[in-house]
Design an enzyme around this catalytic site. Sequence first.
Site, PDB file in Angstrom:
ATOM      1  N   HIS A   1       6.394  -8.139   9.485  1.00 39.43           N
ATOM      2  CA  HIS A   1       6.609  -8.331   8.039  1.00 39.43           C
ATOM      3  C   HIS A   1       8.001  -7.880   7.596  1.00 39.43           C
ATOM      4  CE1 HIS A   1       2.391  -9.348   6.786  1.00 39.43           C
ATOM      5  NE2 HIS A   1       2.212  -8.964   8.037  1.00 39.43           N
TER       6      HIS A   1
ATOM      7  N   ASP B   1      15.235  -6.702   3.528  1.00 32.06           N
ATOM      8  CA  ASP B   1      13.824  -6.939   3.201  1.00 32.06           C
ATOM      9  C   ASP B   1      13.315  -8.115   4.017  1.00 32.06           C
ATOM     10  OD1 ASP B   1      11.450  -6.521   1.838  1.00 32.06           O
ATOM     11  OD2 ASP B   1      12.406  -6.484  -0.132  1.00 32.06           O
TER      12      ASP B   1
HETATM   13  P1  ADQ Z   1       6.756  -4.438   0.777  1.00 38.75           P
HETATM   14  O1  ADQ Z   1       7.945  -3.712   1.259  1.00 38.75           O
HETATM   15  O2  ADQ Z   1       5.686  -3.618   0.198  1.00 38.75           O
HETATM   16  O3  ADQ Z   1       6.128  -5.367   1.909  1.00 38.75           O
HETATM   17  P2  ADQ Z   1       6.966  -6.719  -1.220  1.00 38.75           P
HETATM   18  O4  ADQ Z   1       6.857  -7.983  -0.445  1.00 38.75           O
HETATM   19  O5  ADQ Z   1       7.998  -6.797  -2.285  1.00 38.75           O
HETATM   20  O6  ADQ Z   1       7.356  -5.490  -0.328  1.00 38.75           O
HETATM   21  O7  ADQ Z   1       5.613  -6.313  -1.953  1.00 38.75           O
HETATM   22  C1  ADQ Z   1       4.362  -6.534  -1.419  1.00 38.75           C
HETATM   23  C2  ADQ Z   1       3.305  -6.479  -2.546  1.00 38.75           C
HETATM   24  O8  ADQ Z   1       3.235  -5.198  -3.157  1.00 38.75           O
HETATM   25  C3  ADQ Z   1       3.565  -7.488  -3.668  1.00 38.75           C
HETATM   26  O9  ADQ Z   1       2.386  -8.222  -3.864  1.00 38.75           O
HETATM   27  C4  ADQ Z   1       3.887  -6.646  -4.887  1.00 38.75           C
HETATM   28  O10 ADQ Z   1       3.382  -7.162  -6.090  1.00 38.75           O
HETATM   29  C5  ADQ Z   1       3.222  -5.327  -4.577  1.00 38.75           C
HETATM   30  N1  ADQ Z   1       4.016  -4.255  -5.199  1.00 38.75           N
HETATM   31  C6  ADQ Z   1       5.276  -3.912  -4.880  1.00 38.75           C
HETATM   32  N2  ADQ Z   1       5.690  -2.905  -5.686  1.00 38.75           N
HETATM   33  C7  ADQ Z   1       4.677  -2.646  -6.528  1.00 38.75           C
HETATM   34  C8  ADQ Z   1       4.486  -1.730  -7.610  1.00 38.75           C
HETATM   35  N3  ADQ Z   1       5.477  -0.937  -7.965  1.00 38.75           N
HETATM   36  N4  ADQ Z   1       3.293  -1.711  -8.265  1.00 38.75           N
HETATM   37  C9  ADQ Z   1       2.319  -2.563  -7.897  1.00 38.75           C
HETATM   38  N5  ADQ Z   1       2.446  -3.447  -6.897  1.00 38.75           N
HETATM   39  C10 ADQ Z   1       3.593  -3.493  -6.211  1.00 38.75           C
HETATM   40  C11 ADQ Z   1       6.431  -5.719   3.277  1.00 38.75           C
HETATM   41  C12 ADQ Z   1       7.884  -6.145   3.545  1.00 38.75           C
HETATM   42  C13 ADQ Z   1       8.278  -7.319   2.651  1.00 38.75           C
HETATM   43  C14 ADQ Z   1       7.278  -8.469   2.824  1.00 38.75           C
HETATM   44  C15 ADQ Z   1       5.852  -7.967   2.683  1.00 38.75           C
HETATM   45  C16 ADQ Z   1       4.846  -9.051   3.041  1.00 38.75           C
HETATM   46  O11 ADQ Z   1       8.769  -5.050   3.367  1.00 38.75           O
HETATM   47  O12 ADQ Z   1       9.581  -7.768   2.966  1.00 38.75           O
HETATM   48  O13 ADQ Z   1       7.526  -9.463   1.850  1.00 38.75           O
HETATM   49  O14 ADQ Z   1       5.608  -6.870   3.536  1.00 38.75           O
HETATM   50  O15 ADQ Z   1       5.077  -9.567   4.311  1.00 38.75           O
END
Ligand code: ADQ
Length: 457
Positions: free
Chosen positions: A152, A353
């Site tokens: 991921h 990311d």
């Molecule tokens: P994350 O680093 O967690 O995930 P991201 O893809 O932006 O990053 O977010 C994943 C989920 O978490 C989203 O559905 C988002 O809405 C939720 N989320 C993020 N911040 C939040 C907050 N402050 N409050 C509530 N919900 C929140 C990792 C990788 C990413 C990749 C994902 C999925 O780092 O690059 O896109 O996995 O593969």
Amino acid sequence: MSRLVVVSNRLPSGSTPSGGLVVALQDALADGGLWVGNSNKLTDTPADRLTRHEGGKFTRMSFDLTEEEQRDFYLGYSNSVLWPLCHDRVDLMELLPQYLESYRAVNKRIAKMIARELQPDDRIWVQDYHFLSLGYELRQLGVTQPIGFFLHIPFPGPNAFAALSHGQEVCRWIAAFDLFGLQARRDVSACLQVFRTAKGAELLLNGRMKLEDQIVQVASFPIAIDPEEFARTARNAPTAGLDDAAATIIGVDRLDYSKGLPQRFRAYGHLLDAHPELSGQVALLQIAPPTREAVKAYQDIRDELEQLSGHINGAHATLDWTPIRYIHRSVPRERLAGLYRGARVGLVTPLADGMNLVAKEYVAAQDADDPGVLILSKFAGAAEQLFNGALIVNPHDIAEMAEAMNLALNMPLGERRERYQSMRKVLADKDVAWWREQFLTALSASWQSSQPQMDPA
Ligand code: ADQ
């Protein structure tokens, strides 16, 4: 139809699915699938059996970690070696021998517990960087079923990868999978370059790589969302609580050093300095719940952000206007969808990311008649797909980001609609069902091609 076995760090709850990955995989798991994940309970001694959980649409089984494994495998190798390595922060890596030993041992133990549960025609789909050596350990136990892996987060380039003194071993882990899935084309290219440095490795055609008789297919599968479902949630969400007097710029991230939050705050401060006419007219809403607080780098980033937001508010606030609202808590999905929809600008500016689903959610949540503008870092995997509609920025360039915010705040409706339509089309064409099917089809194909061919005579 063969059974799907998913392994991930987080075990979904038995109640209504909310996590993105669960939504993505639940259709494929509906016919008696199995999901294995961390129970999040610490035990005194390592168990040798998975625990079965009741409830939910598919079978769920968990493993526990001991306190030592939590420290060395989870916080240690996974989050203090692999996470910084993959996010271009080798300076933050803590290369301790006990971390690697624990990572190997935990993956070996989980492999043994999973192997016991496997049926002959299962397909196994391993998720993320905590389990890079799981395929290798399963193969050591004689498992011959298809095993796919999806990373991921970004794949490091050869320079960063060279900071691992056991890189050859990591390449061996990767080669044990039938399919090694990555988020973006840039990750595939980095992975192939790294493999080229492994002793005895051979690059075959079309992203296939061979190491010590193991052939693995490397390909990109940009992870996605269900845009229709998210748009519905946003339309029905409460928007109350937003300050209507000021145009909102929203940022939503886990509090992580890879997300570029200090640079983002500085850019916003720069915007307010350069455009005094925006005083009282704009507000940055940053939602960033802390994660992995036991790791020092995460405490440091939290302190830095508190200082920065205090500084910017101190310099610019008036009696009836707070320039930055910085919220340290997680926000429920429905509320988040409404906040995205109410915000004029979505600010997604990570330094590194894998994909960034917030960017896709922000776009899906917009009102088609009056959409907001997405500002997106060129270092998010999502930029490979959304470059036509988003304002692409370099998150290291503070002045450029500030100008992008000013441009977004002043963008005419026609241009906003055009940009939105182009991104919305990408989200509709490549949704989460597309992602899952692409991966599973490629997994079957690469497994088939590695099976001994029957002689037609
Ligand atoms: P994350 O680093 O967690 O995930 P991201 O893809 O932006 O990053 O977010 C994943 C989920 O978490 C989203 O559905 C988002 O809405 C939720 N989320 C993020 N911040 C939040 C907050 N402050 N409050 C509530 N919900 C929140 C990792 C990788 C990413 C990749 C994902 C999925 O780092 O690059 O896109 O996995 O593969």
